[in-house]
Design a protein around this motif. Structure first.
Motif, PDB file in Angstrom:
ATOM      1  N   ASP A  72       0.824  -1.211   0.000  1.00 23.90           N
ATOM      2  CA  ASP A  72       0.000   0.000   0.000  1.00 23.90           C
ATOM      3  C   ASP A  72       0.855   1.257   0.000  1.00 23.90           C
ATOM      4  O   ASP A  72       0.589   2.217  -0.733  1.00 23.90           O
ATOM      5  CB  ASP A  72      -0.926   0.002   1.223  1.00 23.90           C
ATOM      6  CG  ASP A  72      -2.075  -0.983   1.081  1.00 23.90           C
ATOM      7  OD1 ASP A  72      -2.207  -1.574  -0.005  1.00 23.90           O
ATOM      8  OD2 ASP A  72      -2.825  -1.167   2.057  1.00 23.90           O
ATOM      9  N   ILE A  73       1.881   1.267   0.826  1.00 20.91           N
ATOM     10  CA  ILE A  73       2.733   2.454   0.935  1.00 20.91           C
ATOM     11  C   ILE A  73       3.467   2.713  -0.378  1.00 20.91           C
ATOM     12  O   ILE A  73       3.582   3.861  -0.832  1.00 20.91           O
ATOM     13  CB  ILE A  73       3.736   2.287   2.098  1.00 20.91           C
ATOM     14  CG1 ILE A  73       2.979   2.312   3.429  1.00 20.91           C
ATOM     15  CG2 ILE A  73       4.791   3.379   2.068  1.00 20.91           C
ATOM     16  CD1 ILE A  73       3.844   2.030   4.639  1.00 20.91           C
ATOM     17  N   MET A  74       3.978   1.650  -1.007  1.00 18.88           N
ATOM     18  CA  MET A  74       4.659   1.822  -2.287  1.00 18.88           C
ATOM     19  C   MET A  74       3.713   2.378  -3.348  1.00 18.88           C
ATOM     20  O   MET A  74       4.097   3.215  -4.178  1.00 18.88           O
ATOM     21  CB  MET A  74       5.238   0.481  -2.754  1.00 18.88           C
ATOM     22  CG  MET A  74       6.392  -0.045  -1.916  1.00 18.88           C
ATOM     23  SD  MET A  74       7.859   1.048  -1.936  1.00 18.88           S
ATOM     24  CE  MET A  74       7.680   1.904  -0.347  1.00 18.88           C
ATOM     25  N   LEU A 109       0.289   8.829  -5.677  1.00 19.12           N
ATOM     26  CA  LEU A 109      -0.083  10.103  -5.048  1.00 19.12           C
ATOM     27  C   LEU A 109       1.113  11.017  -4.780  1.00 19.12           C
ATOM     28  O   LEU A 109       0.942  12.231  -4.637  1.00 19.12           O
ATOM     29  CB  LEU A 109      -0.818   9.832  -3.735  1.00 19.12           C
ATOM     30  CG  LEU A 109      -2.107   9.002  -3.838  1.00 19.12           C
ATOM     31  CD1 LEU A 109      -2.715   8.805  -2.461  1.00 19.12           C
ATOM     32  CD2 LEU A 109      -3.105   9.648  -4.784  1.00 19.12           C
ATOM     33  N   GLY A 110       2.273  10.419  -4.666  1.00 15.20           N
ATOM     34  CA  GLY A 110       3.460  11.219  -4.396  1.00 15.20           C
ATOM     35  C   GLY A 110       3.855  11.189  -2.930  1.00 15.20           C
ATOM     36  O   GLY A 110       3.082  10.796  -2.051  1.00 15.20           O
ATOM     37  N   GLU A 111       5.065  11.629  -2.659  1.00 15.56           N
ATOM     38  CA  GLU A 111       5.616  11.606  -1.296  1.00 15.56           C
ATOM     39  C   GLU A 111       4.839  12.507  -0.354  1.00 15.56           C
ATOM     40  O   GLU A 111       4.613  12.162   0.804  1.00 15.56           O
ATOM     41  CB  GLU A 111       7.091  12.025  -1.346  1.00 15.56           C
ATOM     42  CG  GLU A 111       7.865  11.749  -0.081  1.00 15.56           C
ATOM     43  CD  GLU A 111       8.101  10.270   0.151  1.00 15.56           C
ATOM     44  OE1 GLU A 111       8.074   9.849   1.325  1.00 15.56           O
ATOM     45  OE2 GLU A 111       8.311   9.546  -0.841  1.00 15.56           O
ATOM     46  N   ARG A 112       4.423  13.664  -0.838  1.00 14.74           N
ATOM     47  CA  ARG A 112       3.704  14.616   0.032  1.00 14.74           C
ATOM     48  C   ARG A 112       2.382  14.022   0.495  1.00 14.74           C
ATOM     49  O   ARG A 112       2.040  14.097   1.680  1.00 14.74           O
ATOM     50  CB  ARG A 112       3.467  15.933  -0.706  1.00 14.74           C
ATOM     51  CG  ARG A 112       2.724  16.964   0.134  1.00 14.74           C
ATOM     52  CD  ARG A 112       2.520  18.260  -0.625  1.00 14.74           C
ATOM     53  NE  ARG A 112       3.803  18.875  -0.976  1.00 14.74           N
ATOM     54  CZ  ARG A 112       3.919  20.004  -1.670  1.00 14.74           C
ATOM     55  NH1 ARG A 112       2.813  20.627  -2.105  1.00 14.74           N
ATOM     56  NH2 ARG A 112       5.105  20.517  -1.930  1.00 14.74           N
ATOM     57  N   ALA A 113       1.620  13.427  -0.426  1.00 15.72           N
ATOM     58  CA  ALA A 113       0.338  12.828  -0.063  1.00 15.72           C
ATOM     59  C   ALA A 113       0.545  11.663   0.899  1.00 15.72           C
ATOM     60  O   ALA A 113      -0.243  11.462   1.835  1.00 15.72           O
ATOM     61  CB  ALA A 113      -0.401  12.358  -1.313  1.00 15.72           C
ATOM     62  N   ILE A 171      -1.093  11.275   4.647  1.00 17.77           N
ATOM     63  CA  ILE A 171      -1.839  10.105   5.126  1.00 17.77           C
ATOM     64  C   ILE A 171      -1.240   9.587   6.426  1.00 17.77           C
ATOM     65  O   ILE A 171      -1.962   9.222   7.366  1.00 17.77           O
ATOM     66  CB  ILE A 171      -1.845   9.000   4.049  1.00 17.77           C
ATOM     67  CG1 ILE A 171      -2.682   9.442   2.841  1.00 17.77           C
ATOM     68  CG2 ILE A 171      -2.405   7.690   4.608  1.00 17.77           C
ATOM     69  CD1 ILE A 171      -2.640   8.464   1.680  1.00 17.77           C
ATOM     70  N   HIS A 172       0.087   9.579   6.504  1.00 16.77           N
ATOM     71  CA  HIS A 172       0.757   9.127   7.721  1.00 16.77           C
ATOM     72  C   HIS A 172       0.410  10.031   8.901  1.00 16.77           C
ATOM     73  O   HIS A 172       0.165   9.546  10.027  1.00 16.77           O
ATOM     74  CB  HIS A 172       2.266   9.101   7.501  1.00 16.77           C
ATOM     75  CG  HIS A 172       3.044   8.714   8.722  1.00 16.77           C
ATOM     76  ND1 HIS A 172       2.990   7.450   9.265  1.00 16.77           N
ATOM     77  CD2 HIS A 172       3.867   9.446   9.531  1.00 16.77           C
ATOM     78  CE1 HIS A 172       3.752   7.401  10.345  1.00 16.77           C
ATOM     79  NE2 HIS A 172       4.302   8.601  10.519  1.00 16.77           N
TER      80      HIS A 172
END
Length: 259
Positions: free
Chosen positions: A39-41, A47-51, A55-56
């Motif tokens: 899921d994270i990958m 969505l990109g690193e910022r999105a 979420i985190h």
């Protein structure tokens, strides 16, 4: 990774999966980690690193709200993550469908390959069974009888040839005997004590080992009906109803001489 796994909180992983719309039931911690990693990958890729960081952050807020029992607010944050994950669920569904199709195709192809190999093998067996032109030894005094096995120490699997049909086989401690359909007797294995009955071997030694079935020249002109192997000796009965014994005579096991 194996060293870190015990330190990962099970409930923490479950929460991360639940906010992404997963229902992790009856899964080990390692399986949950693999699912979350996927899921994270996907988040980072689509969505990109910022999105992903957002979420985190929402995950951490949800955990804190649950601790203070502010369930309603936690649910609203879960809805925010659910909306962000809507396109990702469609992508995962498509990927899962492709994976299932790929696996199904591989299964069908493997079945087809096995069936093709089986049909080819059956054809080889048929042709071998119909073979009537015998292969003879270098000296030409006997038919070549192949022996094989399925263990690592064996000579490998051999397809029996029609001309090499055996009507009886017997085994001793470390030696074997086979009666060919023509009545010729073949022996092989450990040769100590002269148990193989071979007077012509590669080394010219009647006590030498034989790595492949070798005809017993002493009985070449006398068809054999049946044979048997003892621990270190052998016996056979010929068509003339004569009994022959050879090998180790310890304890009088050959029955030769005065009783």
């Amino acid at each position: 990774a194996d060293e870190c796994l015990p330190n990962v909180d099970y409930n923490w992983i479950v929460t991360s999966l639940e906010v992404r719309g997963k229902q992790p039931e009856e899964m080990t911690k390692l399986m949950l980690c693999d699912l979350l990693h996927r899921d994270i990958m996907l988040e980072k890729r689509v969505l990109g690193e910022r999105a992903h960081r957002r979420i985190h952050e929402l995950e951490e807020e949800i955990r804190e709200l649950k601790k203070v029992r502010r369930v309603a607010l936690a649910k609203r944050l879960v809805v925010d993550i659910t909306k962000m994950w809507a396109p990702l669920r469609e992508i995962q569904a498509e990927e899962d469908a492709r994976d299932r199709q790929k696996k199904q195709t591989e299964v069908v192809e493997n079945i087809a390959k096995r069936e093709h190999a089986y049909e080819a093998w059956r054809q080889q067996v048929k042709e071998a069974a119909e073979a009537t032109s015998p292969e003879r030894t270098a000296r030409g005094n006997s038919i070549v009888i192949e022996s094989g096995g399925i263990t690592a120490r064996g000579a490998g699997h051999k397809i029996a040839q029609g001309y090499a049909a055996i009507k009886q086989i017997a085994g001793g401690a470390q030696h074997f005997a086979a009666v060919h359909q023509s009545g010729a007797l073949y022996t092989w294995g450990l040769g100590s004590g002269g148990r193989l009955g071979l007077d012509i071997t590669e080394n010219g030694d009647p006590r030498a080992d034989a790595t492949r079935p070798t005809v017993v020249q002493a009985l070449a002109s006398t068809p054999v009906l049946t044979t048997a192997c003892g621990y270190s000796h052998m016996a056979c009965v010929t068509t003339s109803r004569d009994l022959y014994v050879w090998g180790s005579a310890a304890s009088g096991k050959l029955g030769l001489g005065l009783a």
